[in-house]
Design a protein around this motif. Sequence first.
Motif, PDB file in Angstrom:
ATOM      1  N   TYR A 167       0.853  -1.176   0.000  1.00 29.30           N
ATOM      2  CA  TYR A 167       0.000   0.000   0.000  1.00 29.30           C
ATOM      3  C   TYR A 167       0.890   1.228   0.000  1.00 29.30           C
ATOM      4  O   TYR A 167       2.071   1.160   0.323  1.00 29.30           O
ATOM      5  CB  TYR A 167      -0.980   0.006   1.181  1.00 29.30           C
ATOM      6  CG  TYR A 167      -0.347   0.138   2.549  1.00 29.30           C
ATOM      7  CD1 TYR A 167      -0.048   1.380   3.093  1.00 29.30           C
ATOM      8  CD2 TYR A 167      -0.070  -0.991   3.318  1.00 29.30           C
ATOM      9  CE1 TYR A 167       0.527   1.492   4.355  1.00 29.30           C
ATOM     10  CE2 TYR A 167       0.501  -0.885   4.571  1.00 29.30           C
ATOM     11  CZ  TYR A 167       0.787   0.370   5.079  1.00 29.30           C
ATOM     12  OH  TYR A 167       1.354   0.485   6.325  1.00 29.30           O
ATOM     13  N   HIS A 168       0.329   2.346  -0.432  1.00 26.67           N
ATOM     14  CA  HIS A 168       1.087   3.578  -0.613  1.00 26.67           C
ATOM     15  C   HIS A 168       0.392   4.710   0.124  1.00 26.67           C
ATOM     16  O   HIS A 168      -0.832   4.793   0.122  1.00 26.67           O
ATOM     17  CB  HIS A 168       1.202   3.907  -2.105  1.00 26.67           C
ATOM     18  CG  HIS A 168       1.702   2.735  -2.907  1.00 26.67           C
ATOM     19  ND1 HIS A 168       3.019   2.551  -3.195  1.00 26.67           N
ATOM     20  CD2 HIS A 168       1.040   1.675  -3.441  1.00 26.67           C
ATOM     21  CE1 HIS A 168       3.159   1.421  -3.895  1.00 26.67           C
ATOM     22  NE2 HIS A 168       1.970   0.873  -4.045  1.00 26.67           N
ATOM     23  N   LEU A 169       1.168   5.586   0.735  1.00 24.40           N
ATOM     24  CA  LEU A 169       0.605   6.702   1.491  1.00 24.40           C
ATOM     25  C   LEU A 169       0.248   7.879   0.589  1.00 24.40           C
ATOM     26  O   LEU A 169      -0.595   8.690   0.941  1.00 24.40           O
ATOM     27  CB  LEU A 169       1.589   7.155   2.567  1.00 24.40           C
ATOM     28  CG  LEU A 169       1.959   6.095   3.596  1.00 24.40           C
ATOM     29  CD1 LEU A 169       3.022   6.637   4.554  1.00 24.40           C
ATOM     30  CD2 LEU A 169       0.733   5.638   4.374  1.00 24.40           C
ATOM     31  N   LYS A 170       0.888   7.982  -0.576  1.00 20.69           N
ATOM     32  CA  LYS A 170       0.647   9.083  -1.500  1.00 20.69           C
ATOM     33  C   LYS A 170       0.191   8.522  -2.847  1.00 20.69           C
ATOM     34  O   LYS A 170       0.746   7.519  -3.321  1.00 20.69           O
ATOM     35  CB  LYS A 170       1.926   9.894  -1.701  1.00 20.69           C
ATOM     36  CG  LYS A 170       2.418  10.567  -0.441  1.00 20.69           C
ATOM     37  CD  LYS A 170       3.712  11.290  -0.690  1.00 20.69           C
ATOM     38  CE  LYS A 170       4.782  10.561   0.089  1.00 20.69           C
ATOM     39  NZ  LYS A 170       6.121  10.935  -0.207  1.00 20.69           N
ATOM     40  N   PRO A 171      -0.787   9.162  -3.480  1.00 20.41           N
ATOM     41  CA  PRO A 171      -1.257   8.651  -4.769  1.00 20.41           C
ATOM     42  C   PRO A 171      -0.224   8.790  -5.884  1.00 20.41           C
ATOM     43  O   PRO A 171      -0.305   8.117  -6.904  1.00 20.41           O
ATOM     44  CB  PRO A 171      -2.496   9.499  -5.066  1.00 20.41           C
ATOM     45  CG  PRO A 171      -2.319  10.740  -4.274  1.00 20.41           C
ATOM     46  CD  PRO A 171      -1.530  10.349  -3.051  1.00 20.41           C
ATOM     47  N   ASN A 172       0.775   9.642  -5.693  1.00 16.16           N
ATOM     48  CA  ASN A 172       1.817   9.821  -6.702  1.00 16.16           C
ATOM     49  C   ASN A 172       3.121   9.124  -6.308  1.00 16.16           C
ATOM     50  O   ASN A 172       4.193   9.503  -6.773  1.00 16.16           O
ATOM     51  CB  ASN A 172       2.055  11.310  -6.965  1.00 16.16           C
ATOM     52  CG  ASN A 172       2.497  12.051  -5.717  1.00 16.16           C
ATOM     53  OD1 ASN A 172       2.382  11.546  -4.603  1.00 16.16           O
ATOM     54  ND2 ASN A 172       2.997  13.260  -5.889  1.00 16.16           N
ATOM     55  N   CYS A 173       3.039   8.099  -5.479  1.00 17.12           N
ATOM     56  CA  CYS A 173       4.227   7.344  -5.054  1.00 17.12           C
ATOM     57  C   CYS A 173       4.897   6.703  -6.264  1.00 17.12           C
ATOM     58  O   CYS A 173       4.238   6.232  -7.195  1.00 17.12           O
ATOM     59  CB  CYS A 173       3.824   6.268  -4.050  1.00 17.12           C
ATOM     60  SG  CYS A 173       5.195   5.178  -3.590  1.00 17.12           S
ATOM     61  N   ARG A 174       6.208   6.656  -6.241  1.00 18.83           N
ATOM     62  CA  ARG A 174       6.977   6.053  -7.321  1.00 18.83           C
ATOM     63  C   ARG A 174       6.608   4.578  -7.514  1.00 18.83           C
ATOM     64  O   ARG A 174       6.631   4.056  -8.622  1.00 18.83           O
ATOM     65  CB  ARG A 174       8.468   6.192  -7.007  1.00 18.83           C
ATOM     66  CG  ARG A 174       9.358   5.847  -8.155  1.00 18.83           C
ATOM     67  CD  ARG A 174      10.759   6.257  -7.853  1.00 18.83           C
ATOM     68  NE  ARG A 174      11.357   5.331  -6.894  1.00 18.83           N
ATOM     69  CZ  ARG A 174      12.638   5.295  -6.600  1.00 18.83           C
ATOM     70  NH1 ARG A 174      13.459   6.152  -7.159  1.00 18.83           N
ATOM     71  NH2 ARG A 174      13.113   4.442  -5.735  1.00 18.83           N
ATOM     72  N   GLY A 175       6.239   3.924  -6.439  1.00 16.71           N
ATOM     73  CA  GLY A 175       5.859   2.512  -6.528  1.00 16.71           C
ATOM     74  C   GLY A 175       4.562   2.279  -7.292  1.00 16.71           C
ATOM     75  O   GLY A 175       4.320   1.188  -7.795  1.00 16.71           O
ATOM     76  N   LEU A 176       3.717   3.291  -7.385  1.00 14.34           N
ATOM     77  CA  LEU A 176       2.466   3.165  -8.137  1.00 14.34           C
ATOM     78  C   LEU A 176       2.633   3.531  -9.611  1.00 14.34           C
ATOM     79  O   LEU A 176       1.706   3.345 -10.396  1.00 14.34           O
ATOM     80  CB  LEU A 176       1.385   4.071  -7.531  1.00 14.34           C
ATOM     81  CG  LEU A 176       0.691   3.557  -6.281  1.00 14.34           C
ATOM     82  CD1 LEU A 176      -0.202   4.641  -5.693  1.00 14.34           C
ATOM     83  CD2 LEU A 176      -0.108   2.310  -6.574  1.00 14.34           C
ATOM     84  N   SER A 177       3.785   4.016  -9.996  1.00 16.75           N
ATOM     85  CA  SER A 177       3.984   4.476 -11.373  1.00 16.75           C
ATOM     86  C   SER A 177       3.871   3.339 -12.392  1.00 16.75           C
ATOM     87  O   SER A 177       3.541   3.581 -13.545  1.00 16.75           O
ATOM     88  CB  SER A 177       5.322   5.187 -11.518  1.00 16.75           C
ATOM     89  OG  SER A 177       6.389   4.282 -11.279  1.00 16.75           O
ATOM     90  N   ARG A 178       4.124   2.111 -11.974  1.00 20.98           N
ATOM     91  CA  ARG A 178       4.036   0.974 -12.887  1.00 20.98           C
ATOM     92  C   ARG A 178       2.658   0.318 -12.883  1.00 20.98           C
ATOM     93  O   ARG A 178       2.447  -0.661 -13.576  1.00 20.98           O
ATOM     94  CB  ARG A 178       5.087  -0.068 -12.518  1.00 20.98           C
ATOM     95  CG  ARG A 178       6.494   0.411 -12.744  1.00 20.98           C
ATOM     96  CD  ARG A 178       7.468  -0.677 -12.407  1.00 20.98           C
ATOM     97  NE  ARG A 178       7.195  -1.169 -11.053  1.00 20.98           N
ATOM     98  CZ  ARG A 178       8.097  -1.405 -10.131  1.00 20.98           C
ATOM     99  NH1 ARG A 178       9.344  -1.220 -10.417  1.00 20.98           N
ATOM    100  NH2 ARG A 178       7.767  -1.840  -8.953  1.00 20.98           N
ATOM    101  N   CYS A 179       1.740   0.845 -12.110  1.00 19.97           N
ATOM    102  CA  CYS A 179       0.400   0.267 -12.029  1.00 19.97           C
ATOM    103  C   CYS A 179      -0.373   0.598 -13.298  1.00 19.97           C
ATOM    104  O   CYS A 179      -0.589   1.762 -13.619  1.00 19.97           O
ATOM    105  CB  CYS A 179      -0.345   0.804 -10.799  1.00 19.97           C
ATOM    106  SG  CYS A 179      -2.013   0.151 -10.660  1.00 19.97           S
ATOM    107  N   HIS A 180      -0.795  -0.432 -14.023  1.00 19.89           N
ATOM    108  CA  HIS A 180      -1.572  -0.245 -15.245  1.00 19.89           C
ATOM    109  C   HIS A 180      -3.045  -0.542 -15.006  1.00 19.89           C
ATOM    110  O   HIS A 180      -3.812  -0.689 -15.946  1.00 19.89           O
ATOM    111  CB  HIS A 180      -1.022  -1.122 -16.363  1.00 19.89           C
ATOM    112  CG  HIS A 180       0.410  -0.816 -16.693  1.00 19.89           C
ATOM    113  ND1 HIS A 180       0.794   0.370 -17.292  1.00 19.89           N
ATOM    114  CD2 HIS A 180       1.550  -1.509 -16.472  1.00 19.89           C
ATOM    115  CE1 HIS A 180       2.109   0.371 -17.449  1.00 19.89           C
ATOM    116  NE2 HIS A 180       2.593  -0.748 -16.948  1.00 19.89           N
TER     117      HIS A 180
END
Length: 85
Positions: free
Chosen positions: A33-46
């Motif tokens: 899970y991510h605390l920020k919607p613009n987290c680098r870890g979410l950048s690969r989410c398609h």
Amino acid sequence: MKTIVLFLFIFVAIACKASTVVYVCNNGTTNKYHLKPNCRGLSRCHFKVVKMTLEKAKASQKTLCRHELPKQQKQQAPSKKKHKT
């Protein structure tokens, strides 16, 4: 009168309890899970990024994304980089 005021105070305190919102990639297999919607870890989410409470994320056995760990925990976390030999 005091009991009514006390009851209202308790009711408002329970109703206003803020729950932490976290973000999860809705691909069906994610475990972070991510605390920020613009987290680098979410950048690969398609897939769609969904909001949920921190309690629900932890109940689903999701853990915090490594990009959002505090500095001291990042230094202790094992590296996944492969070393050339």
